[in-house]
Write an enzyme that holds these catalytic residues in place. Sequence first.
Site, PDB file in Angstrom:
ATOM      1  N   GLY A  58      26.760  -6.045 148.215  1.00  0.00           N
ATOM      2  CA  GLY A  58      26.887  -6.232 149.777  1.00  0.00           C
ATOM      3  C   GLY A  58      28.387  -6.538 150.343  1.00  0.00           C
ATOM      4  O   GLY A  58      28.410  -7.122 151.232  1.00  0.00           O
ATOM      5  N   MET A 111      19.775   1.638 147.300  1.00  0.00           N
ATOM      6  CA  MET A 111      19.568   2.942 146.544  1.00  0.00           C
ATOM      7  C   MET A 111      18.140   3.377 146.530  1.00  0.00           C
ATOM      8  O   MET A 111      17.676   4.047 145.416  1.00  0.00           O
ATOM      9  CB  MET A 111      19.864   2.151 145.077  1.00  0.00           C
ATOM     10  CG  MET A 111      21.345   1.846 144.841  1.00  0.00           C
ATOM     11  SD  MET A 111      22.330   3.308 145.191  1.00  0.00           S
ATOM     12  CE  MET A 111      24.009   2.639 145.299  1.00  0.00           C
ATOM     13  N   LEU A 170      14.778   7.052 151.862  1.00  0.00           N
ATOM     14  CA  LEU A 170      13.678   6.418 152.949  1.00  0.00           C
ATOM     15  C   LEU A 170      12.536   7.591 153.106  1.00  0.00           C
ATOM     16  O   LEU A 170      12.838   8.812 153.024  1.00  0.00           O
ATOM     17  CB  LEU A 170      14.225   6.387 154.222  1.00  0.00           C
ATOM     18  CG  LEU A 170      15.467   5.433 154.304  1.00  0.00           C
ATOM     19  CD1 LEU A 170      15.994   5.327 155.940  1.00  0.00           C
ATOM     20  CD2 LEU A 170      14.972   4.231 153.662  1.00  0.00           C
ATOM     21  N   ASN A 205      24.307   5.507 157.092  1.00  0.00           N
ATOM     22  CA  ASN A 205      24.504   5.208 155.512  1.00  0.00           C
ATOM     23  C   ASN A 205      26.149   5.366 155.467  1.00  0.00           C
ATOM     24  O   ASN A 205      26.910   6.037 156.182  1.00  0.00           O
ATOM     25  CB  ASN A 205      23.867   6.218 154.942  1.00  0.00           C
ATOM     26  CG  ASN A 205      23.843   6.074 153.407  1.00  0.00           C
ATOM     27  OD1 ASN A 205      23.896   4.792 152.778  1.00  0.00           O
ATOM     28  ND2 ASN A 205      24.208   7.031 152.506  1.00  0.00           N
ATOM     29  N   HIS A 250      28.629   6.439 152.340  1.00  0.00           N
ATOM     30  CA  HIS A 250      28.655   7.141 151.002  1.00  0.00           C
ATOM     31  C   HIS A 250      30.161   7.097 150.426  1.00  0.00           C
ATOM     32  O   HIS A 250      31.024   7.706 151.402  1.00  0.00           O
ATOM     33  CB  HIS A 250      28.174   8.451 151.132  1.00  0.00           C
ATOM     34  CG  HIS A 250      28.024   9.281 149.840  1.00  0.00           C
ATOM     35  ND1 HIS A 250      27.062   8.788 148.524  1.00  0.00           N
ATOM     36  CD2 HIS A 250      28.587  10.244 149.269  1.00  0.00           C
ATOM     37  CE1 HIS A 250      27.175   9.549 147.558  1.00  0.00           C
ATOM     38  NE2 HIS A 250      28.128  10.463 147.968  1.00  0.00           N
ATOM     39  N   ASP A 303      19.112  11.423 157.510  1.00  0.00           N
ATOM     40  CA  ASP A 303      17.756  12.450 157.507  1.00  0.00           C
ATOM     41  C   ASP A 303      17.173  12.325 156.307  1.00  0.00           C
ATOM     42  O   ASP A 303      17.475  11.283 155.293  1.00  0.00           O
ATOM     43  CB  ASP A 303      18.305  13.933 157.856  1.00  0.00           C
ATOM     44  CG  ASP A 303      19.183  14.402 156.859  1.00  0.00           C
ATOM     45  OD1 ASP A 303      19.174  14.126 155.655  1.00  0.00           O
ATOM     46  OD2 ASP A 303      19.663  15.682 157.266  1.00  0.00           O
ATOM     47  N   GLY A 346      17.080  14.189 153.491  1.00  0.00           N
ATOM     48  CA  GLY A 346      17.956  14.705 152.310  1.00  0.00           C
ATOM     49  C   GLY A 346      18.733  13.474 151.701  1.00  0.00           C
ATOM     50  O   GLY A 346      19.046  12.363 152.095  1.00  0.00           O
ATOM     51  N   GLU A 371      35.889   2.230 153.291  1.00  0.00           N
ATOM     52  CA  GLU A 371      34.533   1.887 153.766  1.00  0.00           C
ATOM     53  C   GLU A 371      34.306   0.788 154.429  1.00  0.00           C
ATOM     54  O   GLU A 371      33.664   0.885 155.695  1.00  0.00           O
ATOM     55  CB  GLU A 371      33.737   1.598 152.483  1.00  0.00           C
ATOM     56  CG  GLU A 371      33.497   2.811 151.346  1.00  0.00           C
ATOM     57  CD  GLU A 371      32.345   2.659 150.365  1.00  0.00           C
ATOM     58  OE1 GLU A 371      31.414   2.059 150.794  1.00  0.00           O
ATOM     59  OE2 GLU A 371      32.839   2.994 149.223  1.00  0.00           O
TER      60      GLU A 371
HETATM   61  C1  GAR Z   1      29.399   1.312 148.030  1.00  0.00           C
HETATM   62  O1  GAR Z   1      30.556   1.906 147.567  1.00  0.00           O
HETATM   63  C2  GAR Z   1      28.644   2.580 149.134  1.00  0.00           C
HETATM   64  O2  GAR Z   1      29.387   3.422 149.423  1.00  0.00           O
HETATM   65  C3  GAR Z   1      27.734   3.251 147.815  1.00  0.00           C
HETATM   66  O3  GAR Z   1      27.423   1.755 146.998  1.00  0.00           O
HETATM   67  C4  GAR Z   1      28.354   1.031 147.210  1.00  0.00           C
HETATM   68  C5  GAR Z   1      27.877  -0.285 147.757  1.00  0.00           C
HETATM   69  O4  GAR Z   1      28.811  -1.377 147.639  1.00  0.00           O
HETATM   70  N1  GAR Z   1      26.687   3.782 148.260  1.00  0.00           N
HETATM   71  C6  GAR Z   1      26.303   4.842 147.518  1.00  0.00           C
HETATM   72  O5  GAR Z   1      26.740   5.301 146.530  1.00  0.00           O
HETATM   73  C7  GAR Z   1      25.144   5.648 148.383  1.00  0.00           C
HETATM   74  N2  GAR Z   1      24.740   6.987 147.946  1.00  0.00           N
HETATM   75  P1  GAR Z   1      28.272  -2.733 148.352  1.00  0.00           P
HETATM   76  O6  GAR Z   1      27.016  -3.019 147.961  1.00  0.00           O
HETATM   77  O7  GAR Z   1      29.461  -3.678 147.826  1.00  0.00           O
HETATM   78  O8  GAR Z   1      28.391  -2.261 149.913  1.00  0.00           O
END
Ligand code: GAR
Length: 211
Positions: free
Chosen positions: A15, A93, A96, A110, A112, A144, A146, A177
Site C-alpha cells: 500500500g 494482483m 479485472l 494502474n 506498473h 483495458d 489485457g 511511482e
Molecule cells: C508497485 O511497485 C506497483 O507498481 C506494482 O506492485 C507494487 C505495489 O506496491 N504493481 C505491479 O507490479 C502491477 N503489475 P505498493 O503496494 O507499495 O503500492
Amino acid sequence: MKRQLRLGVLASGRGSNLQAIIEAGKAGTVDALVVIVVSDVANARALELARRYGIEAVFVDPRLHATNEEFDAAVIDLLRKHEVELVCLAGYMRLLSSSFIEAYAHRIMNIHPALLPAFPGLHAQRKTVQYGSKFSGCTVHFVDEGIDTGPIIIQAVVPVLDDDTEETLSARILVSEHQIYPQAIQLFAEGRLEIRGRRVCCHEAYASQGG
Ligand code: GAR
C-alpha cells in the site's frame, strides 16, 4: 474549497502507492479523496493503512465467489455505494473482468513498475535486471482487458545501475511511482486527459479550467 474526485483504490499488498495518493490528497496537490480501499487479501497492509487514515477498508474474500465476474460484481457494488468516480489499482494482483472494465470504462488506472510495453506482468523489476536494460521506470496507464496493455498516461524513466539488484531497482522505481501516480490522478481530476485510440492526450490546464 475545490471539488474532490472520489477515488476507490484496489490493493493487494503493502500500500505504499495508496499512501502516496492519500498524502497527496491531504497536502492538496491532488484534488482527490480516497473514499474506499478494497483488497482481495485479508491481511494486506493497504487495508490497515487505510483504516489508520480513517478510510473505509474492505476485504472481499475471493473464496466466497465462484467466478472472477462474481468477485468483481461484489467489488463494483462497494465502489458504487461509495460513489467512486475513478478506480486506482495500486499493487492489485488480480485481472479485472470485462464487466468491471465496462462498468468503469476509461475510469480505471494502474501503476506498473516498468516502462511499458517492456516487462508487463509480474516481477517486472527482476526481469529488467536479468535482461540487462540500462533504463527502466514506471508507467501509469488506463486499464483495458489485457495485462498492463492500456493507454499510457505518464511514464518516468529510472536508470538501471551496474550493481542493481531486483530490490535496489524496485526501491528506486518506487520513489518515481509515488510521484507520477498522484500526478496522473490530478490530470484526470482536472479533466485534462483524452483517450484517442492508444494515445492519451493531455490538454493544457487552461482548456479545462476556463482561464
Ligand atoms: C508497485 O511497485 C506497483 O507498481 C506494482 O506492485 C507494487 C505495489 O506496491 N504493481 C505491479 O507490479 C502491477 N503489475 P505498493 O503496494 O507499495 O503500492
